[in-house]
Design an enzyme around this catalytic site. Structure first.
Site, PDB file in Angstrom:
ATOM      1  N   SER A 267       3.398  -2.404  10.344  1.00  0.00           N
ATOM      2  CA  SER A 267       4.845  -2.372  10.513  1.00  0.00           C
ATOM      3  C   SER A 267       5.530  -3.697  10.162  1.00  0.00           C
ATOM      4  CB  SER A 267       5.206  -1.954  11.942  1.00  0.00           C
ATOM      5  OG  SER A 267       4.742  -0.636  12.192  1.00  0.00           O
TER       6      SER A 267
ATOM      7  N   GLU B 253      -6.767   4.500   7.858  1.00  0.00           N
ATOM      8  CA  GLU B 253      -6.545   5.921   7.536  1.00  0.00           C
ATOM      9  C   GLU B 253      -7.769   6.529   6.855  1.00  0.00           C
ATOM     10  OE1 GLU B 253      -2.757   5.385   5.612  1.00  0.00           O
ATOM     11  OE2 GLU B 253      -1.885   4.879   7.566  1.00  0.00           O
TER      12      GLU B 253
ATOM     13  N   GLY C  72       2.774  -1.211   4.318  1.00  0.00           N
ATOM     14  CA  GLY C  72       2.775   0.208   3.990  1.00  0.00           C
ATOM     15  C   GLY C  72       4.189   0.697   3.710  1.00  0.00           C
ATOM     16  N   GLY C  73       4.811   1.285   4.720  1.00  0.00           N
ATOM     17  CA  GLY C  73       6.120   1.929   4.561  1.00  0.00           C
ATOM     18  C   GLY C  73       7.148   1.080   3.839  1.00  0.00           C
TER      19      GLY C  73
ATOM     20  N   GLU D 237      -5.431  -5.228  10.595  1.00  0.00           N
ATOM     21  CA  GLU D 237      -4.410  -4.198  10.776  1.00  0.00           C
ATOM     22  C   GLU D 237      -4.674  -3.448  12.081  1.00  0.00           C
ATOM     23  OE1 GLU D 237      -2.415  -3.008   6.889  1.00  0.00           O
ATOM     24  OE2 GLU D 237      -4.189  -1.776   7.074  1.00  0.00           O
TER      25      GLU D 237
ATOM     26  N   ASN E 168       0.873  -1.180   0.000  1.00  0.00           N
ATOM     27  CA  ASN E 168       0.000   0.000   0.000  1.00  0.00           C
ATOM     28  C   ASN E 168       0.909   1.227   0.000  1.00  0.00           C
ATOM     29  OD1 ASN E 168      -1.797   2.043   0.518  1.00  0.00           O
ATOM     30  ND2 ASN E 168      -2.269   1.399   2.619  1.00  0.00           N
ATOM     31  N   TRP E 169       1.016   1.848  -1.155  1.00  0.00           N
ATOM     32  CA  TRP E 169       1.946   2.981  -1.277  1.00  0.00           C
ATOM     33  C   TRP E 169       1.398   4.259  -0.630  1.00  0.00           C
ATOM     34  CZ3 TRP E 169       3.998   2.795  -7.082  1.00  0.00           C
ATOM     35  CH2 TRP E 169       4.666   1.584  -7.274  1.00  0.00           C
ATOM     36  N   LYS E 170       0.131   4.248  -0.269  1.00  0.00           N
ATOM     37  CA  LYS E 170      -0.523   5.427   0.315  1.00  0.00           C
ATOM     38  C   LYS E 170      -0.331   6.651  -0.596  1.00  0.00           C
ATOM     39  CE  LYS E 170       0.283   3.354   4.754  1.00  0.00           C
ATOM     40  NZ  LYS E 170       0.146   3.478   6.180  1.00  0.00           N
TER      41      LYS E 170
ATOM     42  N   HIS F  98      -9.515   1.006   4.997  1.00  0.00           N
ATOM     43  CA  HIS F  98      -8.221   1.175   5.666  1.00  0.00           C
ATOM     44  C   HIS F  98      -8.418   2.113   6.857  1.00  0.00           C
ATOM     45  CE1 HIS F  98      -4.084   2.341   6.409  1.00  0.00           C
ATOM     46  NE2 HIS F  98      -3.724   1.252   5.748  1.00  0.00           N
TER      47      HIS F  98
ATOM     48  N   GLY G 180       2.391   1.994  10.771  1.00  0.00           N
ATOM     49  CA  GLY G 180       3.350   3.088  10.609  1.00  0.00           C
ATOM     50  C   GLY G 180       4.038   3.507  11.902  1.00  0.00           C
TER      51      GLY G 180
HETATM   52  C1  PEP Z   1      -0.776  -0.042   5.998  1.00  0.00           C
HETATM   53  O1  PEP Z   1      -0.858   1.143   5.722  1.00  0.00           O
HETATM   54  O2  PEP Z   1      -1.650  -0.806   5.590  1.00  0.00           O
HETATM   55  C2  PEP Z   1       0.342  -0.493   6.812  1.00  0.00           C
HETATM   56  C3  PEP Z   1       0.299  -1.701   7.287  1.00  0.00           C
HETATM   57  O3  PEP Z   1       1.369   0.413   7.009  1.00  0.00           O
HETATM   58  P1  PEP Z   1       2.806   0.085   7.673  1.00  0.00           P
HETATM   59  O4  PEP Z   1       3.312  -1.201   7.073  1.00  0.00           O
HETATM   60  O5  PEP Z   1       3.657   1.246   7.342  1.00  0.00           O
HETATM   61  O6  PEP Z   1       2.572  -0.076   9.144  1.00  0.00           O
END
Ligand code: PEP
Length: 248
Positions: A210, A98, A231-232, A165, A9-11, A96, A171
């Site tokens: 994470s 966010e 994500g990251g 999640e 997920n590049w956000k 999600h 994050g």
């Molecule tokens: C996400 O945004 O779905 C996520 C899991 O982010 P991160 O891996 O950065 O925690």
């Protein structure tokens, strides 16, 4: 069970050159060799077309990060599931945290989006997860139950994916322990089986929060974990690749 699904997920990150380079780099590595996993990248809307072109004919799937519950109409700034399908998307993330927390999206809306995705022939990735306060209060399983009850369509969509999640792990560098993940995923699996019968057993369950190459191995070996939503670490080719390698 099928191959693990490793979804990035590049956000809201990346301009065209970076997105294309990242997608090409992943597709080239996946073509040359590598772990037997299903790769998926979910760039921002603006990069779906160029990244889709870069991925054409490769084994890396394309997904989006959100869609609107309606098929078309006067919804300024929104994107319909059919439009995503038209660009070559196979998946779309809905619900999600966010979006739930940053945009006040409620589970009923998430269900509408998942239904729209299914109608358009997309596989919905429905995200659920408790926040820190709910975890500390011992409400994790109850929150998952409530979110799933209201976010999932009545009929099981083809290729449905559910991503667990925990909000406090997204994050932040904090990760749920394998024991926490096993408990949450076991509970989700039971709820899906109860709701959808046999079809519920085929729903893939992703863990997100994470995930990094260093913790991916143990998380992905946990029972009922069919992949990761990243994500990251999905923005760095070596890290994303390392997560896939840890999964195989
Ligand atoms: C996400 O945004 O779905 C996520 C899991 O982010 P991160 O891996 O950065 O925690």
């Amino acid at each position: 069970m099928s191959r693990k699904l490793i979804a990035g997920n590049w956000k809201m990150n990346g301009l065209r050159a970076q997105g294309e380079a990242l997608a090409r780099g992943l597709a080239e590595r996946a073509a040359a060799s590598g772990p037997d996993v299903e790769w998926l990248v979910c760039p921002p809307f603006t990069l779906l077309a160029p990244v889709g072109e870069a991925l054409e004919g490769t084994s890396v799937a394309l997904g989006a990060q959100d869609c609107h519950p309606q098929g078309q109409g006067a919804y300024t700034g929104d994107i319909a599931a059919d439009m995503l399908r038209d660009l070559g998307c196979a998946y779309v993330i809905v619900g999600h945290s966010e979006r739930r927390h940053g945009h006040g999206e409620r589970s009923e809306l998430v269900r509408g989006k998942a239904e729209a995705a299914a109608r358009a022939g997309l596989k919905p990735i429905v995200c659920v997860g408790e926040c820190e306060r709910q975890r500390v209060a011992g409400k994790t399983l109850a929150v998952l139950e409530e979110q799933l009850a209201d976010s999932l369509p009545d009929a099981c969509p083809e290729g449905l994916v559910v991503a667990y999640e925990p909000v406090w792990a997204i994050g932040t560098g904090k990760t749920a322990t394998p024991a926490d993940v096993e408990q949450a995923h076991g509970h989700i699996r039971g709820l899906l089986a109860h709701r959808y019968g046999e079809a519920g057993r085929g729903v893939r369950l992703l863990y997100g929060g994470s995930v990094k190459p260093g913790n991916a191995g143990e998380l992905l070996r946990t029972p009922d974990v069919d992949g990761a939503l990243v994500g990251g670490a999905s923005l760095k080719l070596d890290d994303f690749w390392g997560i896939g390698e840890a999964a195989a």
